[in-house]
Design a protein around this motif. Structure first.
Motif, PDB file in Angstrom:
ATOM      1  N   PHE A 174       0.755  -1.287   0.515  1.00  0.00           N
ATOM      2  CA  PHE A 174      -0.044   0.075   0.005  1.00  0.00           C
ATOM      3  C   PHE A 174       1.091   1.341  -0.195  1.00  0.00           C
ATOM      4  CE2 PHE A 174      -3.274  -2.305   1.247  1.00  0.00           C
ATOM      5  CZ  PHE A 174      -4.737  -2.045   0.630  1.00  0.00           C
ATOM      6  N   PRO A 175       1.681   1.390   0.812  1.00  0.00           N
ATOM      7  CA  PRO A 175       2.691   2.800   1.240  1.00  0.00           C
ATOM      8  C   PRO A 175       3.375   2.394  -0.457  1.00  0.00           C
ATOM      9  CG  PRO A 175       3.122   1.505   2.703  1.00  0.00           C
ATOM     10  CD  PRO A 175       2.110   0.424   1.974  1.00  0.00           C
ATOM     11  N   VAL A 176       4.030   1.700  -1.299  1.00  0.00           N
ATOM     12  CA  VAL A 176       4.299   2.641  -2.464  1.00  0.00           C
ATOM     13  C   VAL A 176       3.482   2.183  -3.669  1.00  0.00           C
ATOM     14  CG1 VAL A 176       5.055   1.585  -4.555  1.00  0.00           C
ATOM     15  CG2 VAL A 176       6.170   1.013  -2.392  1.00  0.00           C
ATOM     16  N   TRP A 177       1.881   1.846  -3.382  1.00  0.00           N
ATOM     17  CA  TRP A 177       0.295   2.280  -3.989  1.00  0.00           C
ATOM     18  C   TRP A 177       0.539   3.332  -3.999  1.00  0.00           C
ATOM     19  CZ3 TRP A 177      -3.479  -2.193  -3.384  1.00  0.00           C
ATOM     20  CH2 TRP A 177      -3.198  -3.518  -4.198  1.00  0.00           C
ATOM     21  N   THR A 178       0.312   4.090  -3.000  1.00  0.00           N
ATOM     22  CA  THR A 178      -0.084   5.258  -2.046  1.00  0.00           C
ATOM     23  C   THR A 178       1.314   6.075  -3.116  1.00  0.00           C
ATOM     24  OG1 THR A 178      -0.643   4.212  -0.518  1.00  0.00           O
ATOM     25  CG2 THR A 178      -0.529   7.069  -0.064  1.00  0.00           C
ATOM     26  N   ILE A 179       2.683   6.484  -2.587  1.00  0.00           N
ATOM     27  CA  ILE A 179       3.528   7.396  -2.684  1.00  0.00           C
ATOM     28  C   ILE A 179       4.013   7.825  -4.406  1.00  0.00           C
ATOM     29  CG2 ILE A 179       3.969   7.780  -0.551  1.00  0.00           C
ATOM     30  CD1 ILE A 179       6.657   6.563  -1.327  1.00  0.00           C
ATOM     31  N   CYS A 180       3.561   6.494  -4.924  1.00  0.00           N
ATOM     32  CA  CYS A 180       4.726   6.421  -6.698  1.00  0.00           C
ATOM     33  C   CYS A 180       3.461   7.115  -7.077  1.00  0.00           C
ATOM     34  CB  CYS A 180       4.985   4.748  -6.677  1.00  0.00           C
ATOM     35  SG  CYS A 180       5.989   4.622  -5.702  1.00  0.00           S
ATOM     36  N   GLY A 181       2.143   7.458  -7.400  1.00  0.00           N
ATOM     37  CA  GLY A 181       1.521   8.271  -8.257  1.00  0.00           C
ATOM     38  C   GLY A 181       1.644   7.460  -9.491  1.00  0.00           C
ATOM     39  N   LEU A 182       0.569   5.798  -8.974  1.00  0.00           N
ATOM     40  CA  LEU A 182       0.116   4.922  -9.812  1.00  0.00           C
ATOM     41  C   LEU A 182      -1.300   5.220 -10.108  1.00  0.00           C
ATOM     42  CD1 LEU A 182       1.846   1.907  -8.369  1.00  0.00           C
ATOM     43  CD2 LEU A 182       2.793   3.481  -9.977  1.00  0.00           C
ATOM     44  N   LEU A 183      -1.922   5.955  -9.155  1.00  0.00           N
ATOM     45  CA  LEU A 183      -3.363   5.937  -9.510  1.00  0.00           C
ATOM     46  C   LEU A 183      -3.919   7.601  -8.623  1.00  0.00           C
ATOM     47  CD1 LEU A 183      -5.875   4.706 -10.767  1.00  0.00           C
ATOM     48  CD2 LEU A 183      -6.371   3.097  -8.120  1.00  0.00           C
ATOM     49  N   ILE A 184      -3.722   7.524  -7.590  1.00  0.00           N
ATOM     50  CA  ILE A 184      -3.182   9.166  -6.865  1.00  0.00           C
ATOM     51  C   ILE A 184      -2.496   9.979  -7.278  1.00  0.00           C
ATOM     52  CG2 ILE A 184      -3.212   9.995  -4.638  1.00  0.00           C
ATOM     53  CD1 ILE A 184      -3.501   7.189  -2.930  1.00  0.00           C
ATOM     54  N   PRO A 185      -2.275  11.243  -7.599  1.00  0.00           N
ATOM     55  CA  PRO A 185      -2.023  12.088  -8.330  1.00  0.00           C
ATOM     56  C   PRO A 185      -0.293  12.869  -7.217  1.00  0.00           C
ATOM     57  CG  PRO A 185      -3.990  12.882  -9.029  1.00  0.00           C
ATOM     58  CD  PRO A 185      -3.890  11.375  -7.763  1.00  0.00           C
ATOM     59  N   ILE A 186       1.084  13.208  -7.120  1.00  0.00           N
ATOM     60  CA  ILE A 186       1.689  12.919  -5.848  1.00  0.00           C
ATOM     61  C   ILE A 186       1.410  14.445  -5.948  1.00  0.00           C
ATOM     62  CG2 ILE A 186       3.829  13.699  -5.909  1.00  0.00           C
ATOM     63  CD1 ILE A 186       5.004  11.724  -7.463  1.00  0.00           C
ATOM     64  N   ALA A 187       0.196  15.437  -6.862  1.00  0.00           N
ATOM     65  CA  ALA A 187       0.457  16.525  -5.852  1.00  0.00           C
ATOM     66  C   ALA A 187      -1.115  15.994  -5.036  1.00  0.00           C
ATOM     67  CB  ALA A 187      -0.402  17.140  -6.941  1.00  0.00           C
ATOM     68  N   VAL A 188      -1.269  15.244  -4.476  1.00  0.00           N
ATOM     69  CA  VAL A 188      -2.450  15.310  -3.243  1.00  0.00           C
ATOM     70  C   VAL A 188      -1.815  15.013  -1.983  1.00  0.00           C
ATOM     71  CG1 VAL A 188      -4.237  14.227  -2.773  1.00  0.00           C
ATOM     72  CG2 VAL A 188      -4.234  14.930  -4.826  1.00  0.00           C
ATOM     73  N   LEU A 189      -0.073  14.224  -3.076  1.00  0.00           N
ATOM     74  CA  LEU A 189      -0.328  14.059  -0.978  1.00  0.00           C
ATOM     75  C   LEU A 189       1.215  15.021  -0.875  1.00  0.00           C
ATOM     76  CD1 LEU A 189       1.043  10.542  -3.270  1.00  0.00           C
ATOM     77  CD2 LEU A 189      -0.972  10.672  -1.828  1.00  0.00           C
ATOM     78  N   PRO A 190       1.578  14.889   0.682  1.00  0.00           N
ATOM     79  CA  PRO A 190       2.013  15.854   1.371  1.00  0.00           C
ATOM     80  C   PRO A 190       3.584  15.772   1.123  1.00  0.00           C
ATOM     81  CG  PRO A 190       1.500  13.943   2.782  1.00  0.00           C
ATOM     82  CD  PRO A 190       1.056  13.851   1.640  1.00  0.00           C
ATOM     83  N   ALA A 191       4.047  17.240   0.635  1.00  0.00           N
ATOM     84  CA  ALA A 191       4.992  17.782  -0.148  1.00  0.00           C
ATOM     85  C   ALA A 191       7.009  16.182  -0.003  1.00  0.00           C
ATOM     86  CB  ALA A 191       5.581  18.992   0.188  1.00  0.00           C
TER      87      ALA A 191
END
Lengths: 257, 262
Positions: A174-191
């Motif tokens: 899940f962490p890599v799914w979350t942070i690598c921009g696979l489905l979630i744009p990186i812009a939504v994540l903390p800087a």
């Protein structure tokens, strides 16, 4: 020559063998189907066309990563359980040349995942992926898969002491799914997440495929990063193997971990 | 009666310990606790990206469905692990009451599911800053427990299928993925096609998640009792079906001498 043949035969053998593993096939096909469906319902109305096409690629990579993080991390534990690990370590071939083809073969099964996700959104949701740069796409797919496979090699080497390596590897799903921009744009994540994501091959592989397919920017820098990371993971994996296997041989604990 | 209670309590306890190979509790943390939280974060950020619902929706949904993981996999493992250790045949020829045997194995699994869900709820809420009214804590704990029981009912069906099908991990994953998609955990039911949201009414987790969301939004226990009743009914239905299937598949396996071959 002998080394190259071993690498090729090892990769081919494991690719064919793991292609017949129903659990692996389920992960590769089930993951993109379910997550592409969720993405479709969630993004419907807000995101169409390119968004869903990118989601198709993303869910394909999610399947690749899901399999690599568990199966590649557990590759050595599996050999230990089947009583092969000591024989393989004692073989005259360098041990990295035995492990790397296994993990690369596992990630190479990801082509099933990519094809499934692209076909699925095409057939069911009518979203076709128009490839902007076929050459870059054709180069990015194998290099992206190689980079993820080499990351699996490094994880496999790092977790050689863990009997439940599959579970340790699974922590990264899940962490890599979350942070690598696979489905979630990186812009939504903390800087602070973005520099962390740069360490993981799926980030660059996904960027390369997205850029090659959608033509937003040049994919070649991402392709180059995939190649660079493959080498870095490979070197780190060899060093880790040397350290852990050396310690296990000295203590006579190779089969006991 | 004492004999059945012994099978229920001691058998269940030993089976639960064997489930994890309790040589080191780190397995409990890395298999169940950490992924339950990382899953919440993934879907919360996916929800933000999609602009559908807020963090509370995803924290509650994914925390409650976290109960399903140990229940589905744990119950399936009670059969597949017996096969792996070559004790399944011994179990099947034993005169032990199947009801006591499986309920004994189900009880700690259900409690385990509730603990994992509770952990996911607390940590997910703290990390994403989701506030829960103090008055909702006890009803929420009850909701999570009921959902754990309902998921265990589905887990018994899953375990029974393990008598016929060796790939029980695959089946557990398949069911879990379907719950993530269709039980209103991550996609609101009104965004799903009508037929899928109708199927969702017969799934465990669907009513539990709805009850938990209502409680977090300020509802009282009385408000969610019908939902908890529906969740329990769904769970009991699956448990009854599972116990029936255990009997059926066991008889078929004995007739076909296929117990070790499945």
């Amino acid at each position: 020559m002998r080394l190259a043949r071993s690498l090729l035969v090892g990769w081919s053998l494991h690719f064919k063998q793991e292609s017949r593993n129903p659990f692996f096939l389920y992960i590769l096909i089930g993951t993109p189907l379910i997550y592409a469906t969720m993405a479709y319902f969630l993004f419907r109305g807000g995101k169409q066309g390119d968004g869903l096409a990118a989601a198709a690629l993303g869910t394909g990579f999610m399947g690749i990563w899901s399999l690599t993080t568990t199966a590649a991390a557990a590759a050595l534990a599996q050999r230990r359980r089947s009583g092969l690990l000591e024989l393989l370590v004692a073989a005259p071939l360098p041990f990295w040349a035995i492990l790397a083809p296994i993990t690369i073969a596992i990630s190479a099964l990801g082509v099933y995942s990519l094809l499934t996700s692209m076909l699925y959104v095409r057939v069911l949701y009518g979203v076709s992926l128009e490839i902007d740069d076929w050459l870059a796409f054709a180069v990015a797919v194998p290099l992206g898969i190689l980079a993820i496979g080499m990351l699996g090699f490094m994880l496999g080497a790092a977790f050689v002491r863990f009997r439940a390596a599959w579970a340790v590897g699974n922590l990264f799903e899940f962490p890599v799914w979350t942070i690598c921009g696979l489905l979630i744009p990186i812009a939504v994540l903390p800087a602070w997440v973005e520099p962390v994501a740069w360490l993981f091959a799926p980030t660059w592989a996904m960027n390369a495929l997205r850029d090659a397919a959608l033509g937003a920017s040049t994919p070649w820098d991402d392709v180059a990063m995939c190649a660079t990371l493959s080498v870095v993971y490979g070197v780190l994996g060899v060093l880790l193997l040397r350290f852990f296997l050396g310690a296990a041989r000295r203590r006579g604990t190779l089969a006991l971990s | 009666m004492t004999y059945r209670l012994r099978v229920f309590a001691i058998g269940g306890f030993l089976s639960y310990r064997a489930l994890f190979g309790w040589l080191n509790p780190y397995l409990f943390v890395i298999i169940l606790l950490v992924p339950s939280v990382t899953q919440i974060l993934f879907f919360a950020y996916l929800g933000r990206a999609a602009g559908v619902e807020d963090d509370t929706f995803y924290v509650v949904g994914n925390a409650v469905v976290a109960a399903a993981v140990p229940c589905l996999f744990g119950m399936a493992d009670t059969i597949t692990d017996e096969r792996y250790t070559h004790t399944l045949s011994l179990l099947v020829v034993s005169p032990a009451s199947r009801l006591a045997l499986f309920l004994g194995r189900a009880a700690p699994v259900a409690a385990n599911g509730a603990i994992v869900a509770g952990f996911a709820f607390v940590v997910g809420s703290l990390v994403l800053g989701v506030s829960v009214p103090l008055s909702a804590l006890l009803p929420l704990a009850l909701t999570i427990l009921v959902t754990g029981l309902a998921c265990t009912g589905l887990g018994i069906v899953n375990a029974s299928l393990g008598l016929r099908w060796r790939e029980s991990a695959l089946l557990s994953n398949l069911i879990l993925y379907f719950l993530l998609l269709a039980a209103g955990v991550n996609v609101p039911l009104d965004l799903l096609p009508g037929w899928l949201s109708t199927i969702a009414q017969g799934l465990p987790v669907t009513h539990g998640v709805e009850a938990a969301r209502e409680l977090v939004a300020g509802g009282s226990l009385a408000d969610v009792l019908p939902l908890l009743g529906a969740e329990l009914l769904v769970g009991l239905s699956y448990a009854a079906l599972g116990l029936f299937l255990v009997r059926l598949f066991e008889a078929q396996a004995r007739r076909g001498a296929s117990l070790e071959l499945a």
